[in-house]
Each structure stands twice: as C-alpha cells, then as structure tokens.
Design a protein around this motif. Structure first.
Motif, PDB file in Angstrom:
ATOM      1  N   ALA A 277       0.828  -1.203   0.000  1.00  0.00           N
ATOM      2  CA  ALA A 277       0.000   0.000   0.000  1.00  0.00           C
ATOM      3  C   ALA A 277       0.865   1.256   0.000  1.00  0.00           C
ATOM      4  O   ALA A 277       2.064   1.225   0.304  1.00  0.00           O
ATOM      5  N   ARG A 278       0.222   2.362  -0.350  1.00  0.00           N
ATOM      6  CA  ARG A 278       0.954   3.627  -0.446  1.00  0.00           C
ATOM      7  C   ARG A 278       1.517   4.052   0.910  1.00  0.00           C
ATOM      8  O   ARG A 278       2.651   4.539   0.989  1.00  0.00           O
ATOM      9  N   GLU A 279       0.741   3.856   1.999  1.00  0.00           N
ATOM     10  CA  GLU A 279       1.189   4.256   3.334  1.00  0.00           C
ATOM     11  C   GLU A 279       2.414   3.471   3.775  1.00  0.00           C
ATOM     12  O   GLU A 279       3.231   3.962   4.576  1.00  0.00           O
ATOM     13  N   GLU A 280       2.580   2.237   3.282  1.00  0.00           N
ATOM     14  CA  GLU A 280       3.750   1.431   3.627  1.00  0.00           C
ATOM     15  C   GLU A 280       4.940   1.765   2.741  1.00  0.00           C
ATOM     16  O   GLU A 280       6.096   1.733   3.192  1.00  0.00           O
TER      17      GLU A 280
ATOM     18  N   LEU B  49       5.692   4.697   1.160  1.00  0.00           N
ATOM     19  CA  LEU B  49       6.264   6.040   1.302  1.00  0.00           C
ATOM     20  C   LEU B  49       7.420   6.099   2.308  1.00  0.00           C
ATOM     21  O   LEU B  49       8.489   6.639   1.992  1.00  0.00           O
ATOM     22  N   PRO B  50       7.279   5.574   3.555  1.00  0.00           N
ATOM     23  CA  PRO B  50       8.430   5.632   4.478  1.00  0.00           C
ATOM     24  C   PRO B  50       9.622   4.798   4.011  1.00  0.00           C
ATOM     25  O   PRO B  50      10.773   5.173   4.260  1.00  0.00           O
TER      26      PRO B  50
ATOM     27  N   ASN C 106       3.546  11.579  -3.506  1.00  0.00           N
ATOM     28  CA  ASN C 106       2.942  12.502  -2.544  1.00  0.00           C
ATOM     29  C   ASN C 106       1.866  13.380  -3.171  1.00  0.00           C
ATOM     30  O   ASN C 106       0.991  13.900  -2.464  1.00  0.00           O
TER      31      ASN C 106
ATOM     32  N   LEU D  91      -6.542   7.562  -5.235  1.00  0.00           N
ATOM     33  CA  LEU D  91      -5.823   6.306  -5.372  1.00  0.00           C
ATOM     34  C   LEU D  91      -6.635   5.225  -6.062  1.00  0.00           C
ATOM     35  O   LEU D  91      -6.108   4.186  -6.412  1.00  0.00           O
TER      36      LEU D  91
ATOM     37  N   TYR E  99      -1.751   5.113  -8.692  1.00  0.00           N
ATOM     38  CA  TYR E  99      -0.763   4.647  -7.712  1.00  0.00           C
ATOM     39  C   TYR E  99      -0.138   3.321  -8.137  1.00  0.00           C
ATOM     40  O   TYR E  99       1.084   3.127  -8.045  1.00  0.00           O
TER      41      TYR E  99
ATOM     42  N   ARG F  52       3.721   2.633  -8.749  1.00  0.00           N
ATOM     43  CA  ARG F  52       4.412   1.619  -7.942  1.00  0.00           C
ATOM     44  C   ARG F  52       5.143   0.621  -8.838  1.00  0.00           C
ATOM     45  O   ARG F  52       6.292   0.249  -8.573  1.00  0.00           O
TER      46      ARG F  52
END
Length: 418
Positions: free
Chosen positions: A171-174, A176-177, A211, A216, A258, A262
C-alpha cells in the motif's frame, strides 16, 4: 562494507564465518580470528595482492611494477577474460606494452573500488526495501542481504522473487516511508558515484509524484457496449455461460495511478539491482581485493572429528610420529600398534554384528602371537583387560554399541575407513 578497507571477503567464506558465529559459539573474538585467517590466506596464497592497499599507495605501486609483477597480473583469470573481450588490436597491446597495461590496471582498480562502493550502498537499499516484508524473505539484517548478494545474482534468487511479489501488493502508506529511507541511504553516497546520483534523482521525482496523488482508486469504468452484448434468450443457458466467461476474461481491472507508479518504481529498482548487484567474479581484477575461497578456512576453523579419529586409529604414525607405528600399508595390522588401533582395524573386517570372543581371539593373536587362545581358560587376564579397554574406547568413540539380539555380540555403527 566500506571502500576504505582494501581487503574484502567473498560470499562463501563470509557465509561460513557467519554460520560458525550464529550456530556454534556466538563469539565475536573467534569471528575476528576467522577474518584474520582469511586475510592471512589471501596475502600469503595470492601473489597479486601487492596491489591490495589504499588507493594513493596503489597508484605508486602500479607505477613501479616490474615485468614479473605485470605477468602476475596478466595471468589472473579475470584479467585474461577482460583481454579476450577486447578487440584483437587492443589484446596485443595489453599483453605486450607495459605502459598500456599499467594504465589499464590503474583504471580497472579504480572501477573496482567504485563498483564495490555502489554494491555496498545498494545492499543497504535492498535491506531497507525488504526487511519489513512479512516473513522477511531476504532476512531482517543487512548481513543476510550481503551474504545473498555475494553468493549469487540478487534478481535471480528465489528470495528476491518472493519479495518482489509482496512489493507489488504494498500500500501507499507502507511504501512512502520505505522510499524515504532509501533516499536517505542514497543521499550519503550520491556525491561519490554518478550512478547512485542518477538513481537518487529518479527516486526523488517518484516520491514527489507519490505525494501528489489525490485519488488512489481511479478505476476506468467498463464501456456500456459490453453490457449491450447480453442479449440472449432466457432458454439459451449454454451460450449465456460462454459469453459471460468470455467477458470475464476481457474485463480486467485496469491499474490506477498509484499502482502504475508503484510498478514503475519497482521496475527502476529491479533494473538497477540487475545491473550492479552481480557476482564479484565478473569484475576484472577482483582477485586482488577479494578473498573467496572457503575450503582452507573451513579446514582450519571447522573440526572434522570423525576424519581425525579414523586417521588416528588406522594410521597412528600420523600423530605419534613414532617408528614403531610406521606402516607402508595403512590397512596392515602389526604388534606394535596401540590396542585401540588393533581393535579398530580388526572390527573393520567384521560384518554388522561382531562376536566378542572371536574378536578377542583375533586381538590376542595380533598383540601376542605366542599366546595360546585354543582354550578360554588359557587366556591371559592382562590381555583380556587390554581388549576390554580397547573395546570400551571404541564404544565411547561411537564405532560400536551393545545389542540385545545376541548377548555376546556388539553392533557395528560405521562402515568404511573414514
């Protein structure tokens, strides 16, 4: 994992030292001793290691190389492969002109240093990318990724293929960091390597694009023409089923913004890993800086008790260095051998079950040929005690064991002489 130290270790000895550390003693001191042994074998067993030094000192040594040292470099397998891949005119010059050879060696050694700097940085990138995945296919520690990259091409390994499947579902939240962490790693080395600098700029642009995504789940709706094709009679079930299956194959969910980004990001990383995380034996002159032989290290660090025991019992002269035990044929049995050695050689001639009395008679006939063994009453108790002690030693060493099938027999546990 630094270019500041000229000596580097290959995949096989590195994995051997790691296995000894993790599964044997957990001793940092012994691990360092293993590294010292690798370094000693590298410098003593490889005549080309006179160039394994810091870059400024190496330039001076290349300039002062003698014709004999040039021949040593030319005979290296990796340098021969490099020469064979050059045009015929360049091949002759590389093998005959000292100035051209020295210039080529200087260039290849500089490229080797740059490659290893890039290699170490990308190993950290792979670890940051895959360490948080479920079940950690490539491991959670950098050393595990380093062992994999040194042993085989990363992209071709099954562990990376499994990790790649998981990354395609991230997922995008995973993501990005993880991408931000990768950029921090690349930022430290981007100023020293052009390839890493280009990768850093490309990934930074992709991070900005990630960002800036507002929606999405922008899935393209199916065209109404597909729905209009369902004009069948209610009784025509077979044709209806056929049409539905055909439409199900055609109607696939198109990736959103997205997912496309990716996939593009992963493809960039895979292409980079495939290009730069190759085996070290593909790099010219890698023999100068890398030690990649594990057989010598294994022989010194990993004990082989059974081989040592069988050698000591079959040929005691190997350890005792006495003339009385010296044998031209290691399979022969003489009176001067130790009792345990005599009992061991006699037991090799037996089948799975060994009759103790027959074994005793054979033992006495060897250690004391003049002793009469025709009757049990005439057996010397000292010889019998020596036999019992020898049998007990063989049992302690794991060559025989008692058996309940016959009370006066023992079972043989090993086969062959080693």
């Amino acid at each position: 994992m630094t270019e500041k130290v000229p000596f580097h270790i290959g995949g096989r000895p590195f994995k051997l030292l790691l296995d000894i550390f993790l599964y044997s003693d957990l001793s940092v001191k012994n691990f360092v001793k293993g590294l010292k042994l690798c370094m000693m074998e590298h410098f003593m067993g490889n005549s080309s290691t006179f160039l394994c030094c810091s870059a400024p000192e190496r330039a001076l040594r290349i300039r002062a190389m003698t014709p004999a040292q040039l021949d040593i470099i030319r005979k290296l397998p990796s340098f021969r492969s490099y020469v064979e891949n050059r045009p015929p005119k360049e091949q002759a010059v590389l093998l005959l002109d000292e100035k051209v050879t020295k210039s080529t060696v200087r260039t290849l050694m500089t490229e080797l240093d740059s490659w290893y700097l890039r290699f170490c940085c990308l190993v950290k990138v792979v670890s940051a990318l895959t360490s948080s995945l479920p079940h950690s296919p490539l491991g959670r520690q950098i050393r595990e990724v380093l062992a994999t990259c040194l042993s085989r091409p990363l992209v071709e390994s099954e562990e990376f293929k499994e990790a790649q499947k998981m990354l395609k579902l991230m997922a995008r939240e995973e993501l990005l960091p993880i991408l931000a962490n990768i950029l921090e790693i690349l930022k430290e080395q981007s100023g020293q390597d052009e390839e890493l600098s280009e990768l850093y700029n490309e990934l930074a642009i992709m991070l900005g694009r990630l960002n800036s995504l507002d929606q999405l789940d922008q899935v393209i709706k199916d065209s109404p023409a597909d729905e209009a094709q369902l004009s069948f009679q209610s009784s025509d079930r077979f044709h209806l089923k056929e049409k539905l299956l055909e439409m199900a194959k055609k109607k696939s969910k198109k990736p959103n913004a997205y997912e496309s980004l990716r996939s593009e990001l992963l493809q960039v990383l895979v292409n980079t890993f495939e290009q730069h995380l190759q085996l070290l034996n593909k790099q010219p002159l890698h023999e100068v800086l890398f030690f990649d032989s594990s057989s010598v290290v294994k022989r010194h660090l990993v004990g082989m008790p059974r081989a040592a025991l069988t050698t000591a019992l079959s040929n005691p002269h190997h350890y005792l260095q006495c003339e009385c035990c010296h044998l031209e044929d290691s399979s022969s049995v003489v009176t001067t051998l130790p009792d345990s050695s005599v009992a061991y050689k006699l037991h090799l001639e037996c089948s799975r079950l060994i009759n103790l009395y027959d074994w005793l008679q054979a033992f006495i006939s060897v250690v004391d040929p003049e002793e009469d063994v025709s009757s049990k009453r005439n057996i010397d108790q000292k010889l019998q005690a020596r036999f019992v002690q020898a049998v007990s030693e063989l049992q302690f060493l794991g060559f025989i064991k008692p058996t309940k099938r016959k009370t006066d027999h023992v079972a043989r546990l090993t086969w062959g002489g080693c």
